[in-house]
Scaffold this motif. Structure first.
Motif, PDB file in Angstrom:
ATOM      1  N   ASN A  88       6.652   8.850   6.736  1.00  0.00           N
ATOM      2  CA  ASN A  88       6.872   7.537   7.361  1.00  0.00           C
ATOM      3  C   ASN A  88       5.600   6.690   7.395  1.00  0.00           C
ATOM      4  O   ASN A  88       5.395   5.908   8.315  1.00  0.00           O
ATOM      5  CB  ASN A  88       7.441   7.668   8.789  1.00  0.00           C
ATOM      6  CG  ASN A  88       8.213   6.419   9.199  1.00  0.00           C
ATOM      7  OD1 ASN A  88       8.826   5.759   8.370  1.00  0.00           O
ATOM      8  ND2 ASN A  88       8.165   6.069  10.469  1.00  0.00           N
ATOM      9  N   THR A  90       6.197   5.110   2.695  1.00  0.00           N
ATOM     10  CA  THR A  90       7.635   4.921   2.474  1.00  0.00           C
ATOM     11  C   THR A  90       8.386   5.322   3.734  1.00  0.00           C
ATOM     12  O   THR A  90       7.904   6.138   4.519  1.00  0.00           O
ATOM     13  CB  THR A  90       8.127   5.783   1.288  1.00  0.00           C
ATOM     14  OG1 THR A  90       7.716   7.135   1.519  1.00  0.00           O
ATOM     15  CG2 THR A  90       7.551   5.292  -0.016  1.00  0.00           C
ATOM     16  N   ARG A  91       9.563   4.741   3.912  1.00  0.00           N
ATOM     17  CA  ARG A  91      10.343   4.988   5.131  1.00  0.00           C
ATOM     18  C   ARG A  91      10.850   6.428   5.188  1.00  0.00           C
ATOM     19  O   ARG A  91      11.042   7.072   4.161  1.00  0.00           O
ATOM     20  CB  ARG A  91      11.532   4.023   5.200  1.00  0.00           C
ATOM     21  CG  ARG A  91      11.106   2.595   5.464  1.00  0.00           C
ATOM     22  CD  ARG A  91      12.283   1.745   5.860  1.00  0.00           C
ATOM     23  NE  ARG A  91      11.853   0.385   6.198  1.00  0.00           N
ATOM     24  CZ  ARG A  91      12.602  -0.484   6.856  1.00  0.00           C
ATOM     25  NH1 ARG A  91      13.807  -0.146   7.252  1.00  0.00           N
ATOM     26  NH2 ARG A  91      12.151  -1.687   7.124  1.00  0.00           N
ATOM     27  N   PRO A 124      10.597   0.486  10.613  1.00  0.00           N
ATOM     28  CA  PRO A 124       9.718   0.415   9.433  1.00  0.00           C
ATOM     29  C   PRO A 124       8.796   1.625   9.331  1.00  0.00           C
ATOM     30  O   PRO A 124       8.651   2.403  10.279  1.00  0.00           O
ATOM     31  CB  PRO A 124       8.905  -0.851   9.708  1.00  0.00           C
ATOM     32  CG  PRO A 124       8.831  -0.922  11.214  1.00  0.00           C
ATOM     33  CD  PRO A 124      10.122  -0.370  11.708  1.00  0.00           C
ATOM     34  N   CYS A 125       8.145   1.757   8.164  1.00  0.00           N
ATOM     35  CA  CYS A 125       7.073   2.756   8.023  1.00  0.00           C
ATOM     36  C   CYS A 125       5.752   2.086   8.437  1.00  0.00           C
ATOM     37  O   CYS A 125       5.705   0.878   8.688  1.00  0.00           O
ATOM     38  CB  CYS A 125       7.003   3.291   6.600  1.00  0.00           C
ATOM     39  SG  CYS A 125       6.619   2.038   5.363  1.00  0.00           S
ATOM     40  N   GLU A 167       4.465  -0.975   6.333  1.00  0.00           N
ATOM     41  CA  GLU A 167       5.272  -2.180   6.564  1.00  0.00           C
ATOM     42  C   GLU A 167       4.891  -2.825   7.896  1.00  0.00           C
ATOM     43  O   GLU A 167       4.772  -4.051   7.998  1.00  0.00           O
ATOM     44  CB  GLU A 167       6.761  -1.826   6.582  1.00  0.00           C
ATOM     45  CG  GLU A 167       7.340  -1.492   5.227  1.00  0.00           C
ATOM     46  CD  GLU A 167       8.779  -0.966   5.318  1.00  0.00           C
ATOM     47  OE1 GLU A 167       9.531  -1.195   4.370  1.00  0.00           O
ATOM     48  OE2 GLU A 167       9.138  -0.332   6.336  1.00  0.00           O
TER      49      GLU A 167
END
Length: 503
Positions: free
Chosen positions: A262, A265-266, A278-279, A282
């Motif tokens: 996380n 990328t999620r 979000p990750c 982000e």
């Protein structure tokens, strides 16, 4: 083409003839080179130089297109700040696989297999041996819209002054909390660094906070929603009392710093079914911070200085802009200096605006005449330098049996200044219910009190009124390794009131 560029062209030409090109932007000896130039070689090298100039211009435009933010990693010792910082650098391509393999071997040799990611941020041997960050680690990474500088602050209470130095340069904070059973509780309880770091971050101007709940992959947690919710429910009231607007300025994110889950990328639903947010990358990208004024008076508090073909100072531009060739003044010693070169990270640039971390090469001053806490500022509007000022203070937690009265001594931290100070006079106490001053002038105050007072320091220090420059007008007071109060500069005494107070 000016003379410095011509000489650089000639050096490039002669270096290529020798089969060895090793040119550093700043390493030019301009003097006495004028006589040695030949017109023919100048013409021959000019096309090469033009290409180089265009590339430099292009790099500068690329650099200036992206916004720049300083991110400070704060939290209790062993929460995983350095590991998370190291993982960010690895995921953003700043560290290659070979280096990671080297660190894995080093960590294994020390019987500390899980520390290898932290070695990216913790570079000195003492930090690696103890598994504790001591200095403020500094590294850089980029996303599509933003250039970030990571400031990895120490979590151990012995190194809080170093953490203050890191947080005072930061735009946003990442508070790393360990979800592991027992570790969150240790950091959060009275005396834990989670609390002190949050209070200091807010005081030092870190207005936006990402609360990263780390070690969610631990066997005692296993991505448990109950554990995450428990941590969030305990942290939210505390963040509110520390002055954060939790809805607007705080975001919680579950991660695993060691595994990188996380982060770039999620989270996959297989790993964690309940997280839809979000990750980390982000969240960092989407944070909005207030814009600084590029046309304001220039202010760069100096955090370090060294000799490098002249005197070089380091710091973050808090206001205004600087160009190569500018004449500036260093306060409080009023030394007139000229800007010879400006560097952002390793890149030489002609211009830098607010929020950038710079190395600035100066002429007109020796490095021995500069101290951390001095401020590089514009000649027309220099930063005020004082030995006494009025402040509004909030008393957090005094030492046991201590009373806060005139004569109380503490260590003052304001931007990059660390200076001993004395409370000279308590002017008034604010009633927390009515927000108005109490009628009676206080003789002493206790924990939780908000007061206006007069503070004195031995040496001249640079500061601004909080209402004019919040980042240069907020401070903390510490005693015996503990933060006892946070405050803001209201005003400096006028000469008239100074005279009357000394009569």
């Amino acid at each position: 083409m000016d003379i410095e560029e011509e000489i650089r062209s000639l050096q490039l030409d002669s270096a290529e003839d020798n089969g060895d090109v090793n040119l550093e932007a700043g390493n030019l000896d301009v003097e006495n080179s004028d006589d040695k130039m030949e017109e023919g070689s100048r013409d021959a090298v000019e096309p090469v130089q033009k290409v180089k100039e265009k590339k430099e211009e292009h790099d500068e435009v690329e650099m200036n297109k992206k916004r720049h933010l300083n991110v400070v990693f704060i939290g209790h010792v062993d929460a995983g700040k350095s590991t998370t910082g190291g993982q960010i650098l690895f995921l953003s391509g700043q560290v290659d696989d070979r280096t990671i393999q080297k660190y894995e071997k080093e960590a294994k040799d020390k019987s500390r297999e899980s520390w290898y990611m932290a070695f990216i941020m913790d570079t000195n041997e003492e930090e690696r041996a103890k598994g504790k960050t001591i200095e403020v680690g500094r590294a850089h990474f980029e996303t599509e819209t933003t250039r970030f500088t990571i400031l990895d602050a120490p979590g151990h209470k012995s190194y809080v002054p170093n953490m203050i130095s890191g947080a005072s340069q930061a735009d946003i904070g990442v508070l790393v909390i360990s979800a592991r059973k027992g570790e969150f509780e240790t950091g959060y309880e009275r005396g834990g660094q989670t609390r002190e770091h949050v209070q200091l971050a807010k005081t030092l101007g870190v207005s936006k906070l990402l609360v990263v709940v780390n070690k969610m992959d631990d066997l005692t947690v296993n991505w448990s929603k109950e554990r995450y919710d428990e941590i969030e429910s305990k942290m939210v009231p505390f963040l509110k009392t520390s002055g954060y607007n939790v809805k607007k300025d705080v975001q919680f994110i579950p991660i695993s710093g060691l595994l990188g889950t996380n982060m770039k990328t999620r989270l996959s639903k297989e790993t964690c079914s309940w997280w839809d947010g979000p990750c980390l990358f982000e969240a960092l990208d989407s944070i909005e911070v207030p814009l600084r004024d590029p046309k304001g008076p220039f202010r760069l508090p100096i955090i370090d200085k060294f000799k490098d073909m002249g005197t070089t100072v380091m710091g973050k531009v808090e206001s205004g802009s600087v160009h190569e060739g500018d004449s500036l003044i260093i306060m409080p010693n009023k030394a007139q200096v000229k800007v010879i070169a400006i560097f952002i990270d390793e890149d030489r640039v002609k211009y830098a605006g607010p929020g950038e971390n710079l190395r600035v090469r100066l002429s007109g001053i020796d490095d021995e005449d500069i101290l951390a806490g001095f401020v590089l500022s514009s000649v027309a509007n220099p930063i005020p330098a004082v030995t006494e000022f009025y402040a509004q203070l909030q008393i957090l937690e005094l030492l046991e049996n201590a009373i806060f009265t005139p004569g109380y001594k503490a260590v003052l931290h304001i931007h990059s200044v660390v200076e001993e100070c004395e409370i000279v006079d308590l002017l008034e106490e604010i009633d927390m219910k009515t927000k108005k001053p109490k009628k009676k002038k206080p003789l002493f105050v206790k924990n939780g009190a908000v007061i206006k007072c007069r503070i004195q320091v031995t040496n001249l220090i640079c500061m601004e009124k909080f209402s004019d420059f919040p980042q240069l007008g907020r401070f903390t007071l510490r005693t015996e390794g503990k933060t006892i109060a946070v405050g803001k500069v209201i005003d400096a005494p006028s000469k008239k009131s100074k005279r009357s107070s000394t009569n």
